[in-house]
Design an enzyme around this catalytic site. Structure first.
Site, mmCIF file in Angstrom:
data_model
loop_
_atom_site.group_PDB
_atom_site.id
_atom_site.type_symbol
_atom_site.label_atom_id
_atom_site.label_comp_id
_atom_site.label_asym_id
_atom_site.label_seq_id
_atom_site.Cartn_x
_atom_site.Cartn_y
_atom_site.Cartn_z
ATOM 1 N N HIS A 30 -24.711 -29.867 -34.582
ATOM 2 C CA HIS A 30 -24.867 -28.422 -34.421
ATOM 3 C C HIS A 30 -23.718 -27.976 -33.511
ATOM 4 O O HIS A 30 -23.700 -28.299 -32.331
ATOM 5 C CB HIS A 30 -26.227 -28.132 -33.780
ATOM 6 C CG HIS A 30 -26.471 -26.689 -33.506
ATOM 7 N ND1 HIS A 30 -27.259 -25.902 -34.324
ATOM 8 C CD2 HIS A 30 -26.027 -25.869 -32.527
ATOM 9 C CE1 HIS A 30 -27.292 -24.667 -33.844
ATOM 10 N NE2 HIS A 30 -26.561 -24.614 -32.744
ATOM 11 N N ARG A 55 -32.643 -18.233 -37.150
ATOM 12 C CA ARG A 55 -33.230 -18.660 -35.866
ATOM 13 C C ARG A 55 -32.185 -18.532 -34.745
ATOM 14 O O ARG A 55 -32.251 -17.640 -33.921
ATOM 15 C CB ARG A 55 -33.727 -20.115 -35.990
ATOM 16 C CG ARG A 55 -34.678 -20.545 -34.883
ATOM 17 C CD ARG A 55 -33.997 -20.906 -33.587
ATOM 18 N NE ARG A 55 -33.041 -22.006 -33.731
ATOM 19 C CZ ARG A 55 -32.219 -22.373 -32.766
ATOM 20 N NH1 ARG A 55 -32.208 -21.750 -31.610
ATOM 21 N NH2 ARG A 55 -31.362 -23.360 -32.960
ATOM 22 N N ASP A 56 -31.180 -19.373 -34.769
ATOM 23 C CA ASP A 56 -30.206 -19.398 -33.673
ATOM 24 C C ASP A 56 -29.467 -18.063 -33.574
ATOM 25 O O ASP A 56 -29.228 -17.545 -32.484
ATOM 26 C CB ASP A 56 -29.203 -20.539 -33.928
ATOM 27 C CG ASP A 56 -28.407 -20.913 -32.694
ATOM 28 O OD1 ASP A 56 -28.325 -20.119 -31.761
ATOM 29 O OD2 ASP A 56 -27.841 -22.021 -32.686
ATOM 30 N N CYS A 88 -22.438 -16.167 -28.185
ATOM 31 C CA CYS A 88 -22.778 -17.191 -27.215
ATOM 32 C C CYS A 88 -23.351 -16.471 -26.009
ATOM 33 O O CYS A 88 -22.683 -15.627 -25.426
ATOM 34 C CB CYS A 88 -21.535 -17.984 -26.820
ATOM 35 S SG CYS A 88 -21.833 -19.109 -25.453
ATOM 36 N N ASN A 132 -22.177 -19.761 -33.295
ATOM 37 C CA ASN A 132 -22.253 -20.879 -34.237
ATOM 38 C C ASN A 132 -21.053 -20.862 -35.188
ATOM 39 O O ASN A 132 -20.465 -19.814 -35.440
ATOM 40 C CB ASN A 132 -23.531 -20.743 -35.079
ATOM 41 C CG ASN A 132 -24.781 -20.973 -34.267
ATOM 42 O OD1 ASN A 132 -25.090 -22.086 -33.887
ATOM 43 N ND2 ASN A 132 -25.490 -19.898 -33.966
ATOM 44 N N HIS A 160 -20.710 -25.104 -32.137
ATOM 45 C CA HIS A 160 -20.380 -23.689 -31.927
ATOM 46 C C HIS A 160 -18.864 -23.510 -31.969
ATOM 47 O O HIS A 160 -18.113 -24.456 -31.782
ATOM 48 C CB HIS A 160 -20.947 -23.218 -30.583
ATOM 49 C CG HIS A 160 -22.415 -22.861 -30.654
ATOM 50 N ND1 HIS A 160 -22.954 -21.784 -30.015
ATOM 51 C CD2 HIS A 160 -23.449 -23.456 -31.314
ATOM 52 C CE1 HIS A 160 -24.260 -21.712 -30.260
ATOM 53 N NE2 HIS A 160 -24.582 -22.726 -31.043
HETATM 54 ZN ZN ZN Z 1 -26.374 -22.776 -31.832
#
Ligand code: ZN
Length: 314
Positions: A211, A14-15, A244, A253, A213
């Site tokens: 979560h 997803r991310d 990013c 991430n 990064h």
């Molecule tokens: Zn993220």
């Protein structure tokens, strides 16, 4: 979770995928999810239920959720930006839905096109919908406090604002909260401080996930700080996929492979087989040959004579 210490929630499909330009074929996504689950990953955020015209990378969200649901023992998470997305994710059968609330209102307007009040109203409506479902068909509902450590548009985000929004999310009906360093601004001291404040305000049981990064290289340092505060769920992405969006060329991430190596070497059980996990990269590299894949452990390999479960301890 009694046979593991830390739950790693893989967010790459997803991310990661929503921030790369290329569209990963549906079959490659399924192979990736299968391989990670086979390596022992127990929770995967597999898709985002956004309109395909906004995010064509996620057009197959319902099919991916349905596929992931066939994998025994896997918790299938879907991101939902609004009520309509939640309806679709519930229909697809997600075990858990996560809705991001940007603590920076400017970012919220830019990202979700919504004010804080409008997002909270959506959360309330989603909670009402969930309450109508039989308990065994009701997914968990997580509110994610994104840009909690700073915003590329507003800069510093006051702690008081994050706490106020956390309280409002809980009042609006989320089961749990996750703290999200969307921009890679967080440092360990700040992270510990905010976790303590939040837990004191909403209860420790409402916040067990972070979560993070690795945009500025502090990802794993922040993980250790979070663990020391009692956090037990950590999001990460295979190969740090995703970058990013606000810092071209910067890693995104935290890298699942490096995270698993660190936890494993520290003697913390994740249930993940590191050798198998390292091989999953090949699926992603083959499907997205032009994307940068991050991670030190995959390049360096495991230490000579490495044995899982506490390396060089005692
Ligand atoms: Zn993220």
């Amino acid at each position: 979770m009694s046979d593991i210490d830390i739950l790693i929630s893989e967010v790459g499909p997803r991310d990661g995928l929503q921030s790369v330009k290329a569209i990963m074929p549906t079959e490659a996504k399924k192979a990736w999810i299968n391989a990670e689950a086979a390596a022992g990953v127990r929770e995967i955020e597999v898709a985002s239920f956004v309109p395909p015209k906004l995010l064509p990378q996620m057009a197959d969200a319902a099919e991916i959720v349905a596929h992931a649901k066939t994998i025994p023992g896997l918790d299938v998470v879907a991101l939902v930006p609004n009520f309509k997305g939640a309806e679709n994710a519930i229909r697809a059968g997600a075990d858990k839905i996560g809705l991001p609330l940007s603590c920076s209102e400017t970012h919220s307007q830019a990202n979700l096109k919504k004010t804080h009040d409008q997002v909270i109203e959506d959360v309330r409506k989603i909670s009402e919908l969930l309450a109508t479902l039989p308990a065994d068909q009701r997914p968990g509902f997580e509110g994610s406090l994104s840009t909690a450590f700073g915003c590329t548009l507003e800069g510093e985000v006051p702690e008081s604002q994050v706490i106020d929004l956390a309280v409002r999310l809980v009042e609006a009906g989320v089961d749990e909260l996750s703290l999200s360093d969307t921009t890679g601004y967080a440092n360990p001291t700040q992270l510990r401080h905010l976790i303590r404040l939040l837990r004191a305000e909403v209860g420790a049981d409402k916040l067990d996930g972070v979560h993070l990064h690795n945009t500025r290289g502090l990802g794993l340092a922040n993980v250790v700080a979070a663990l020391e505060e009692g956090i037990t769920t950590v999001d990460s992405s295979l190969g740090g996929l995703g970058g990013c969006p606000f810092a071209p060329g910067a890693s995104g991430n935290i890298v699942t492979e490096d995270l698993v190596f660190m936890l494993d070497a520290m003697g913390l059980r994740t249930g993940i087989d590191l050798d198998k996990l390292l091989k999953v990269r090949e699926i992603v590299i083959a499907a997205l040959p032009d994307e940068d894949m991050y991670g030190f452990t995959p390049d360096a390999g495991l230490p000579k004579g490495y044995t899982a479960g506490g390396w060089g301890i005692g």
